[in-house]
Every structure is written in structure tokens, then in C-alpha cells.
Design a protein around this motif. Structure first.
Motif, PDB file in Angstrom:
ATOM      1  N   LEU A  23      53.899 -32.027  95.921  1.00  0.00           N
ATOM      2  CA  LEU A  23      54.535 -32.528  94.696  1.00  0.00           C
ATOM      3  C   LEU A  23      53.493 -33.054  93.710  1.00  0.00           C
ATOM      4  O   LEU A  23      53.617 -32.852  92.493  1.00  0.00           O
ATOM      5  N   ILE A  24      52.476 -33.692  94.224  1.00  0.00           N
ATOM      6  CA  ILE A  24      51.392 -34.168  93.369  1.00  0.00           C
ATOM      7  C   ILE A  24      50.670 -32.983  92.733  1.00  0.00           C
ATOM      8  O   ILE A  24      50.319 -33.020  91.545  1.00  0.00           O
ATOM      9  N   LEU A  25      50.469 -31.910  93.501  1.00  0.00           N
ATOM     10  CA  LEU A  25      49.832 -30.712  92.945  1.00  0.00           C
ATOM     11  C   LEU A  25      50.631 -30.145  91.775  1.00  0.00           C
ATOM     12  O   LEU A  25      50.063 -29.748  90.756  1.00  0.00           O
ATOM     13  N   VAL A  26      51.946 -30.109  91.933  1.00  0.00           N
ATOM     14  CA  VAL A  26      52.802 -29.610  90.846  1.00  0.00           C
ATOM     15  C   VAL A  26      52.620 -30.479  89.603  1.00  0.00           C
ATOM     16  O   VAL A  26      52.459 -29.961  88.486  1.00  0.00           O
ATOM     17  N   LEU A  27      52.642 -31.787  89.767  1.00  0.00           N
ATOM     18  CA  LEU A  27      52.445 -32.695  88.644  1.00  0.00           C
ATOM     19  C   LEU A  27      51.077 -32.481  87.997  1.00  0.00           C
ATOM     20  O   LEU A  27      50.958 -32.459  86.768  1.00  0.00           O
ATOM     21  N   LEU A  28      50.056 -32.285  88.801  1.00  0.00           N
ATOM     22  CA  LEU A  28      48.711 -32.095  88.262  1.00  0.00           C
ATOM     23  C   LEU A  28      48.600 -30.804  87.461  1.00  0.00           C
ATOM     24  O   LEU A  28      47.922 -30.764  86.425  1.00  0.00           O
ATOM     25  N   VAL A  29      49.259 -29.756  87.915  1.00  0.00           N
ATOM     26  CA  VAL A  29      49.258 -28.498  87.155  1.00  0.00           C
ATOM     27  C   VAL A  29      49.925 -28.712  85.798  1.00  0.00           C
ATOM     28  O   VAL A  29      49.435 -28.226  84.771  1.00  0.00           O
ATOM     29  N   VAL A  30      51.015 -29.452  85.767  1.00  0.00           N
ATOM     30  CA  VAL A  30      51.688 -29.767  84.498  1.00  0.00           C
ATOM     31  C   VAL A  30      50.764 -30.582  83.600  1.00  0.00           C
ATOM     32  O   VAL A  30      50.663 -30.329  82.386  1.00  0.00           O
TER      33      VAL A  30
END
Length: 159
Positions: free
Chosen positions: A94-101
């Protein structure tokens, strides 16, 4: 790959340290100039702020690499070890998804602000805003490394 990540980590450490030193020194000399010499350095507040912004983003990568971000672990520690590992992996994804955004919008913002100059230093705001995608990318590298390490632990627990 490990050597490349180690070199990136070492460079991140040194750049973050240098930025904090610059921010400290320019603030120190600004105070001396303003209150003792009655001639403040006109760009010091802006430079120290931008150094601090970049140091915070790079510092996030440093802290994440060591898995030392603040977290509430009371409930997760009540779970069995295998469930703790699974929860950790889900959280990091989930953190990875946020970082991509954050990278996407940070690049868009930097591009939009590329022609706007800062007040005192006439520096492009893109330089300041690029701290978000650069820092997020470095956090992604360390997050992937953390996930891989926890995935190895997770599979070892299943044996």
C-alpha cells in the motif's frame, strides 16, 4: 544490484548530511548577520528551507531503509509471526502505491512550476518540488528491499 543499492544509500546519507549542514550554517550566519552585523543574508531563509525540504525527503528514504519509521505495533504484535509478516507485506505494498502516486503528481507539479522562480534566489520551483519524486523513488527502492526480506522470512516460517 546490492552494490548499486549500497552506493545509492551511501550517496543519500552524504547528501542528506550535507543539506542539513548547509541549512544549519546558513541559518547560523543569517542570525549573526541580522542581530550582530545588522546585515542579514537575504537568501538564507529560502536556502535553508529548501535544504530542509530536500533533507526531509532524503531522510525518509534513510529511515525507511532501516525500517525505523514510527508505527503503532501493539495490535500487530498480538498476531502470530506469519500473520505479522503478511500484514507487513500488505502495508508495504500500500505504501508503494502511495509512493507511485506521489512520484506522478510530484513530476507533474515540478513540470508545471518549472518556469516560476523563487523570490530571493530566482531558482526554479521545479528544483524544490523534485524533492518529492526523488525522495519517493528512493523510498520505493528501500520498500522493495524490505518486502523482499520479509517475503523470505514469510516463506521460511512456512517450512
Amino acid at each position: 544490484m546490492k552494490k548499486l543499492l549500497a552506493a545509492v544509500d551511501a550517496a543519500t546519507d552524504w547528501v542528506c548530511f550535507a543539506l542539513m549542514c548547509v541549512a544549519f550554517l546558513i541559518t547560523f550566519f543569517h542570525i549573526i548577520g541580522r542581530y550582530i552585523l545588522k546585515a542579514p543574508i537575504f537568501f538564507s531563509e529560502e536556502l535553508s528551507r529548501y535544504c530542509f525540504v530536500w533533507a526531509c525527503m532524503l531522510g525518509a528514504a534513510i529511515v525507511n531503509r532501516k525500517n525505523e519509521h514510527t508505527s503503532v505495533t501493539y495490535f500487530s504484535e498480538l498476531l502470530p509471526k506469519k500473520a505479522q509478516s503478511a500484514l507487513f507485506i500488505v502495508r508495504e505494498i500500500l505504501i508503494l502505491v502511495l509512493l507511485v502516486v506521489l512520484i506522478y503528481y510530484g513530476i507533474r507539479l515540478s513540470y508545471t512550476m518549472r518556469t516560476v522562480k523563487t523570490a530571493a534566489m530566482s531558482l526554479s520551483w521545479a528544483v524544490v518540488y523534485m524533492s518529492l519524486p526523488v525522495g519517493s523513488f528512493l523510498v520505493i527502492l528501500s520498500t522493495i528491499e524490505l518486502i523482499m526480506g520479509k517475503a523470505r522470512d514469510f516463506t521460511a516460517q512456512g517450512r
